[in-house]
Scaffold this motif. Structure first.
Motif, mmCIF file in Angstrom:
data_model
loop_
_atom_site.group_PDB
_atom_site.id
_atom_site.type_symbol
_atom_site.label_atom_id
_atom_site.label_comp_id
_atom_site.label_asym_id
_atom_site.label_seq_id
_atom_site.Cartn_x
_atom_site.Cartn_y
_atom_site.Cartn_z
ATOM 1 N N LEU A 160 1.039 -1.331 0.124
ATOM 2 C CA LEU A 160 -0.037 -0.136 -0.299
ATOM 3 C C LEU A 160 1.104 1.569 -0.401
ATOM 4 C CD1 LEU A 160 -2.767 0.704 0.529
ATOM 5 C CD2 LEU A 160 -2.475 0.984 2.762
ATOM 6 N N ASP A 201 -3.232 6.869 2.146
ATOM 7 C CA ASP A 201 -3.665 5.639 3.519
ATOM 8 C C ASP A 201 -3.115 7.031 4.634
ATOM 9 O OD1 ASP A 201 -4.589 3.634 5.528
ATOM 10 O OD2 ASP A 201 -5.575 3.472 3.757
ATOM 11 N N ASP A 202 -3.075 6.450 5.575
ATOM 12 C CA ASP A 202 -2.383 6.945 7.009
ATOM 13 C C ASP A 202 -1.131 6.655 7.045
ATOM 14 O OD1 ASP A 202 -4.475 8.640 8.850
ATOM 15 O OD2 ASP A 202 -5.939 6.450 8.449
ATOM 16 N N ALA A 203 -1.035 5.453 6.260
ATOM 17 C CA ALA A 203 0.541 4.732 6.431
ATOM 18 C C ALA A 203 0.895 3.749 5.240
ATOM 19 C CB ALA A 203 1.652 4.618 7.703
ATOM 20 N N ALA A 204 1.675 3.540 4.439
ATOM 21 C CA ALA A 204 2.468 2.417 4.042
ATOM 22 C C ALA A 204 2.404 1.044 4.161
ATOM 23 C CB ALA A 204 3.646 2.957 2.760
ATOM 24 N N ILE A 205 2.027 0.284 3.427
ATOM 25 C CA ILE A 205 2.558 -0.977 3.550
ATOM 26 C C ILE A 205 3.342 -1.414 3.487
ATOM 27 C CG2 ILE A 205 0.735 -3.345 4.737
ATOM 28 C CD1 ILE A 205 -0.948 -1.624 5.392
ATOM 29 N N LEU A 206 4.726 -1.805 3.456
ATOM 30 C CA LEU A 206 5.851 -2.486 2.701
ATOM 31 C C LEU A 206 6.302 -3.971 3.194
ATOM 32 C CD1 LEU A 206 7.463 0.821 3.293
ATOM 33 C CD2 LEU A 206 6.459 0.548 0.964
ATOM 34 N N THR A 250 10.108 7.891 0.948
ATOM 35 C CA THR A 250 9.400 9.052 1.546
ATOM 36 C C THR A 250 9.486 10.344 1.665
ATOM 37 O OG1 THR A 250 10.052 9.416 3.960
ATOM 38 C CG2 THR A 250 7.964 7.304 2.940
ATOM 39 N N PHE A 304 14.366 4.426 1.313
ATOM 40 C CA PHE A 304 14.730 2.893 2.377
ATOM 41 C C PHE A 304 15.062 1.798 1.399
ATOM 42 C CE2 PHE A 304 10.516 3.626 5.005
ATOM 43 C CZ PHE A 304 10.806 4.856 5.389
ATOM 44 N N VAL A 326 5.335 -0.935 8.392
ATOM 45 C CA VAL A 326 4.298 0.350 8.512
ATOM 46 C C VAL A 326 5.042 2.074 8.397
ATOM 47 C CG1 VAL A 326 1.990 1.748 8.915
ATOM 48 C CG2 VAL A 326 2.629 -1.642 8.879
ATOM 49 N N VAL A 327 4.898 2.233 7.736
ATOM 50 C CA VAL A 327 6.196 3.841 7.612
ATOM 51 C C VAL A 327 5.064 5.070 7.453
ATOM 52 C CG1 VAL A 327 7.543 4.761 6.515
ATOM 53 C CG2 VAL A 327 7.945 2.588 6.746
ATOM 54 N N THR A 328 5.106 6.271 7.883
ATOM 55 C CA THR A 328 4.025 7.107 7.547
ATOM 56 C C THR A 328 5.551 8.441 8.191
ATOM 57 O OG1 THR A 328 2.389 8.477 8.437
ATOM 58 C CG2 THR A 328 3.687 7.754 10.089
ATOM 59 N N ASP A 340 -0.327 8.060 12.880
ATOM 60 C CA ASP A 340 -0.360 7.773 12.087
ATOM 61 C C ASP A 340 -0.400 6.122 12.432
ATOM 62 O OD1 ASP A 340 -1.336 9.192 9.202
ATOM 63 O OD2 ASP A 340 0.289 10.716 10.374
ATOM 64 N N LEU A 341 0.626 5.451 13.015
ATOM 65 C CA LEU A 341 1.040 4.075 12.941
ATOM 66 C C LEU A 341 -0.619 3.281 13.172
ATOM 67 C CD1 LEU A 341 4.464 3.785 13.800
ATOM 68 C CD2 LEU A 341 3.745 3.856 11.377
ATOM 69 N N ALA A 367 -3.861 3.874 13.326
ATOM 70 C CA ALA A 367 -4.490 4.178 12.600
ATOM 71 C C ALA A 367 -4.208 2.843 11.566
ATOM 72 C CB ALA A 367 -4.715 5.322 12.132
ATOM 73 N N MET A 368 -3.381 2.802 11.496
ATOM 74 C CA MET A 368 -2.963 0.914 10.486
ATOM 75 C C MET A 368 -3.109 0.181 11.492
ATOM 76 S SD MET A 368 -2.425 2.483 7.743
ATOM 77 C CE MET A 368 -1.860 1.622 6.361
ATOM 78 N N ALA A 387 -3.212 -5.257 8.543
ATOM 79 C CA ALA A 387 -3.384 -3.650 8.832
ATOM 80 C C ALA A 387 -4.721 -2.951 8.796
ATOM 81 C CB ALA A 387 -1.764 -3.346 8.049
ATOM 82 N N THR A 398 -7.455 -0.096 7.089
ATOM 83 C CA THR A 398 -6.928 0.662 5.638
ATOM 84 C C THR A 398 -7.998 1.214 6.132
ATOM 85 O OG1 THR A 398 -8.019 -0.596 4.371
ATOM 86 C CG2 THR A 398 -5.597 -0.985 4.380
ATOM 87 N N ARG A 399 -8.180 2.521 4.736
ATOM 88 C CA ARG A 399 -9.229 3.177 5.023
ATOM 89 C C ARG A 399 -9.907 2.616 4.265
ATOM 90 N NH1 ARG A 399 -6.155 9.278 3.908
ATOM 91 N NH2 ARG A 399 -5.302 9.291 5.279
ATOM 92 N N CYS A 425 -9.731 2.178 9.455
ATOM 93 C CA CYS A 425 -9.566 3.275 10.584
ATOM 94 C C CYS A 425 -8.929 3.976 10.026
ATOM 95 C CB CYS A 425 -8.814 2.189 11.287
ATOM 96 S SG CYS A 425 -8.592 3.429 12.883
ATOM 97 N N ILE A 426 -8.641 5.581 10.566
ATOM 98 C CA ILE A 426 -8.153 7.171 10.362
ATOM 99 C C ILE A 426 -7.724 7.680 11.741
ATOM 100 C CG2 ILE A 426 -10.371 8.442 9.724
ATOM 101 C CD1 ILE A 426 -8.373 9.124 7.569
ATOM 102 N N ASP A 427 -7.009 8.306 11.271
ATOM 103 C CA ASP A 427 -6.356 9.081 12.811
ATOM 104 C C ASP A 427 -7.218 10.160 12.345
ATOM 105 O OD1 ASP A 427 -4.258 9.867 11.139
ATOM 106 O OD2 ASP A 427 -3.112 10.793 13.289
#
Lengths: 321, 321
Positions: free
Chosen positions: A23, A27-32, A85, A133, B41-43, B73-74, B76-77, B141, B143-144, B207-209
């Motif tokens: 992802l 979204d709120d964060a990426a999924i890697l 990012t 990364f 998970v990265v933000t 943000d994490l 929220a995931m 995770a 997501t939105r 979910c979202i923050d």
């Protein structure tokens, strides 16, 4: 500034999948996903207008450089770049600036085969923060801390060009048009030595990228490796014809040793690996030359035509004045 | 400013291992390990002085908030926070400021059990960029984009407090001392709902923050989930006594719906999971209340004592004026 609209318009189109991305942006964060066999390598660097670039610089170049300086840190670890990012702070959402910035970002993402996986746009004084990364097979990362006395010290490419490019911009140097173009390009569009870093995984004992000047960065290797020293042969420093034509020997050394922003790799190899370096790097498109040896002295000594030379080097401070 | 000295003095002591950290601060990049069973998970979020905080704000609070908004943000995931990189841009290396900032950073790292794995200090206008890393079991995770028509919409905590705290700071509101302390704390020291996010992994459909105001953030869920709508019961909005004592119903709704910087979670659950939410969240230390339902209308409608109400909400713009 409506953050979402900006992100949607300029940055979401750049977030187009990529290896290991479950992802991306949106979204709120990426999924890697990091493969079981690999470790994650992470670095972060900010470029601030007025410190690392000029407010009037071409935004395409600024974006390129913001990516390249981060990728260069991954290269120094022997890592393969994967994701990025980006946080942009902007005084206002000027569309021309943004579209040109997005163009440079796209070029750099394509060149380094990176996926943009997260971002933030913020109102404030112009500044670009990137986190990059990469991945490296478990246990194979290059670090700063494993140089040994007797190791050969190598540098890729040529040194001092970027600093001379900056000196041209600030009118501290003058030269002919073709040299100027070359040196400015080296300052504005540094090339991270990714393929070289990967090729060096099994041969280098320590590695760093040269962002603050060869000597400042070599000192990091020496200090991390147990307060070692080095003997550097000034006559062996790799410099470009463009730079050589521009200055005296002493000025040349100053640029090459303390210039900063080269984004070349400085690495050490055990004595018995000296002769294999050229072969290992052959496919990487970049050459490296031996410039000296690691010593136990705890200090850095310089030689010129075989004789000790004393040099007073100023630290690289971007363009703070 | 000597970057290395600053990093050494204030930030290296904060880089003390942590789960999965093979190599933290002090090399070109960090080397990190993500378990096979998990995804990364990265933000990233930047706080700029003048936009997200005041230049004269307590640096301890600024550091706390820079961490918390990213961790949020994490959360929220549904991710567990692990690591952080931090880039600080500063006009000068003022030691008092830095030591207080480092104190707040340490508090936040400890509170959220995070390891600082990378950093950059840069000369320029005051700004803090954070990238936060967490992990989540593969495929779990939040997501939105998976809300469904008929789902219940829930919010954790209370809404509008942080926006009211900001309004107190900018003298747009006045109140008694104890309410003021509470509301300012909510603005300056938001608490990311990490335990709640983790607890919601198997129950929330989306979910979202809430960083830009409940409605703005709920719209992201609705849009990502296929241009859905929502019906919100204004009488169900969770608000604090401190805020309720301060304003009329309409002002209260404005704060709760459009206030921003709550850093609570807004999430949806399928109808049949409605009654399980309280139990699932019991151990997280935070409660959540149902505030409405997801609809197919494509728009957000509001009800007050069962009747439709029209509201004109201003978007949250931090404190741009």
């Amino acid at each position: 500034m409506r953050e979402f609209e900006l992100i949607d318009k300029y940055f979401s189109p750049l977030s187009t999948g990529g290896r290991g991305v479950s992802l991306g942006i949106g979204d709120d964060a990426a999924i890697l996903n990091v493969p079981d066999t690999h470790q994650l390598v992470v670095t972060t660097d900010t470029l601030a207008a007025g410190t690392h670039f000029f407010h009037h610089d071409n935004p395409t170049d600024v974006a390129w450089k913001a990516v390249a300086v981060n990728v260069s840190d991954l290269a120094a670890m022997g890592a393969r770049p994967l994701w990025l990012t980006l946080s942009i702070t902007l005084p206002d959402a000027e569309e021309t600036w943004l579209s040109r910035f997005a163009q440079g970002l796209k070029e750099a993402l394509t060149f380094y085969d990176l996926a943009l996986v997260g971002g933030d746009t913020v109102k404030g004084p112009l500044s670009i923060s990137v986190t990059a990364f990469g991945q490296v097979p478990k246990g194979q990362a290059l670090t700063r801390s494993s140089a040994k006395p007797g190791d050969w010290i190598f540098c890729t490419g040529t040194l001092g060009d970027a600093a001379a490019g900056l000196a041209l911009l600030t009118k501290k140097l003058r030269t002919d048009e073709s040299s100027q173009d070359y040196l400015l390009e080296r300052f504005r569009r540094p090339a991270a030595r990714v393929a070289a870093g990967i090729a060096l995984r099994h041969i280098a004992s320590a590695c760093i990228d040269i962002s603050d000047g060869l000597i400042a960065d070599l000192r990091h290797i020496l200090k991390s490796s147990g307060d070692l020293g080095a003997r550097i042969d000034l006559d062996a420093l790799p410099t470009s014809k463009a730079l050589e034509n521009l200055c005296s020997d002493v000025e040349l050394w100053e640029f090459a040793l303390a210039g900063g922003e080269d984004y070349e790799l400085c690495f050490t190899v055990p004595e018995d690996a000296h002769d294999r370096v050229a072969g290992v790097l052959q496919a990487s498109g970049v050459q490296a030359v031996p410039i000296g040896r690691v010593t136990t002295s705890g200090d850095i000594e310089f030689l010129h035509v075989g004789q000790p030379v004393r040099l007073a080097l100023s630290p690289w401070e971007h363009f703070e004045t």
